[in-house]
Design a protein around this motif. Structure first.
Motif, short mmCIF file in Angstrom:
data_model
loop_
_atom_site.label_atom_id
_atom_site.label_comp_id
_atom_site.label_asym_id
_atom_site.label_seq_id
_atom_site.Cartn_x
_atom_site.Cartn_y
_atom_site.Cartn_z
N PRO A 15 -7.41 -3.53 12.78
CA PRO A 15 -7.94 -5.11 12.24
C PRO A 15 -6.86 -6.11 12.52
N MET A 16 -7.14 -7.19 12.86
CA MET A 16 -5.90 -8.33 13.06
C MET A 16 -6.09 -9.38 12.04
N GLU A 17 -7.25 -9.56 11.19
CA GLU A 17 -7.23 -10.56 10.23
C GLU A 17 -6.26 -10.27 9.10
N PRO A 18 -5.48 -11.13 8.83
CA PRO A 18 -4.29 -11.04 7.92
C PRO A 18 -4.74 -10.29 6.65
N GLU A 19 -5.87 -10.66 5.78
CA GLU A 19 -6.39 -9.76 4.73
C GLU A 19 -6.74 -8.44 4.86
N SER A 20 -7.16 -8.31 6.26
CA SER A 20 -7.69 -6.86 6.58
C SER A 20 -6.17 -6.12 6.83
N LEU A 21 -5.42 -6.64 7.62
CA LEU A 21 -4.22 -5.91 7.72
C LEU A 21 -3.46 -5.57 6.44
N ILE A 22 -3.41 -6.48 5.47
CA ILE A 22 -2.74 -5.97 3.99
C ILE A 22 -3.55 -4.87 3.51
N LYS A 23 -4.93 -5.06 3.48
CA LYS A 23 -5.53 -3.78 3.10
C LYS A 23 -5.27 -2.34 3.63
N ARG A 24 -5.21 -2.58 5.13
CA ARG A 24 -4.94 -1.43 5.85
C ARG A 24 -3.76 -0.93 5.56
N ALA A 25 -2.77 -1.79 5.55
CA ALA A 25 -1.28 -1.40 5.17
C ALA A 25 -1.14 -0.63 3.82
N ALA A 26 -1.74 -1.05 2.98
CA ALA A 26 -1.85 -0.44 1.72
C ALA A 26 -2.25 0.56 1.69
N LEU A 27 -3.67 1.23 2.46
CA LEU A 27 -4.27 2.45 2.48
C LEU A 27 -3.24 3.30 2.94
N ASP A 28 -2.61 2.91 4.31
CA ASP A 28 -1.43 3.87 4.98
C ASP A 28 -0.62 4.10 4.12
N ALA A 29 -0.06 3.07 3.35
CA ALA A 29 1.14 3.54 2.39
C ALA A 29 0.96 4.58 1.56
N ARG A 30 -0.21 4.69 1.09
CA ARG A 30 -0.74 5.81 0.02
C ARG A 30 -0.63 7.06 0.78
N ARG A 31 -0.86 7.11 2.13
CA ARG A 31 -0.95 8.32 2.86
C ARG A 31 0.22 8.79 3.38
N SER A 32 1.18 7.71 3.65
CA SER A 32 2.50 8.27 4.34
C SER A 32 3.50 8.67 3.28
N GLU A 33 4.49 9.26 3.86
CA GLU A 33 5.53 9.85 3.23
C GLU A 33 6.37 8.98 2.79
N GLY A 34 6.81 7.96 3.50
CA GLY A 34 7.82 7.00 3.10
C GLY A 34 7.17 5.70 2.22
N GLY A 35 5.61 5.78 1.98
CA GLY A 35 5.14 4.69 1.32
C GLY A 35 5.22 3.41 1.82
N HIS A 36 5.50 3.00 3.06
CA HIS A 36 5.70 1.85 3.55
C HIS A 36 4.57 1.21 3.80
N HIS A 37 4.13 -0.19 3.65
CA HIS A 37 2.90 -0.72 3.98
C HIS A 37 3.13 -1.30 5.50
N ALA A 38 2.83 -0.56 6.34
CA ALA A 38 3.05 -0.65 7.73
C ALA A 38 1.77 -0.43 8.56
N VAL A 39 1.64 -0.99 9.82
CA VAL A 39 0.52 -1.11 10.63
C VAL A 39 1.01 -0.36 11.96
N SER A 40 0.01 0.25 12.70
CA SER A 40 0.28 1.02 13.89
C SER A 40 -0.09 0.23 14.99
N VAL A 41 1.40 0.46 15.88
CA VAL A 41 1.20 -0.31 17.20
C VAL A 41 1.70 0.61 18.19
N TRP A 42 1.43 0.21 19.42
CA TRP A 42 1.84 0.96 20.70
C TRP A 42 2.60 0.20 21.65
N CYS A 43 3.52 0.80 22.02
CA CYS A 43 4.82 0.00 22.63
C CYS A 43 5.30 0.59 24.32
#
Length: 130
Positions: A15-43
């Motif tokens: 997602p790229m809508e700001p509200e959806s980004l925050i929800k996704r980051a919170a979900l991923d924070a619960r799953r990650s070891e570091g607990g960071h609210h982060a979103v995936s990118v490709w560079c």
């Protein structure tokens, strides 16, 4: 651990809508070891003689090779350089999972991120289609 090149082109899927980004980051924070609210990118960085379009195609090919089907991800967003996000206060990190592609990073939105953080993240991206 590898760091993102400030000149790297950055691709993000929904997602790229700001509200959806925050929800996704919170979900991923619960799953990650570091607990960071982060979103995936490709560079990726342009190789000698490579056009920006060819670079985008190369990064998109990497995403397909790593399970992101093109049919389900026909829309994507591009930020011209990682530096644009860094200058907005965002940090790129590697997740560190086994087999993580060199092109994959997570961008920490904030801990926890605000709606303003998410809007600041989205602003420099341009929507594209395959």
């Amino acid at each position: 651990m590898p760091e993102v090149d400030p000149k790297a082109l950055v691709i993000r899927f929904r997602p790229m809508e700001p509200e959806s980004l925050i929800k996704r980051a919170a979900l991923d924070a619960r799953r990650s070891e570091g607990g960071h609210h982060a979103v995936s990118v490709w560079c990726g960085v342009q190789e000698e003689g490579e056009t920006e379009s060819e670079l985008r195609d190369r990064i998109l090919d990497i995403t397909v090779q790593n399970g992101l089907g093109a049919a389900n991800n026909n829309r994507y967003w591009v930020c011209t350089t990682a530096l644009e996000l860094m200058e907005r206060g965002f940090k790129f990190v590697k997740d560190g999972y086994d087999g993580e592609p060199e092109a994959h990073f997570s961008v920490i939105l904030g801990d926890p991120p605000t709606l303003e953080d998410a809007k600041r993240f989205v602003e420099p991206f341009e929507r594209m289609e395959r």
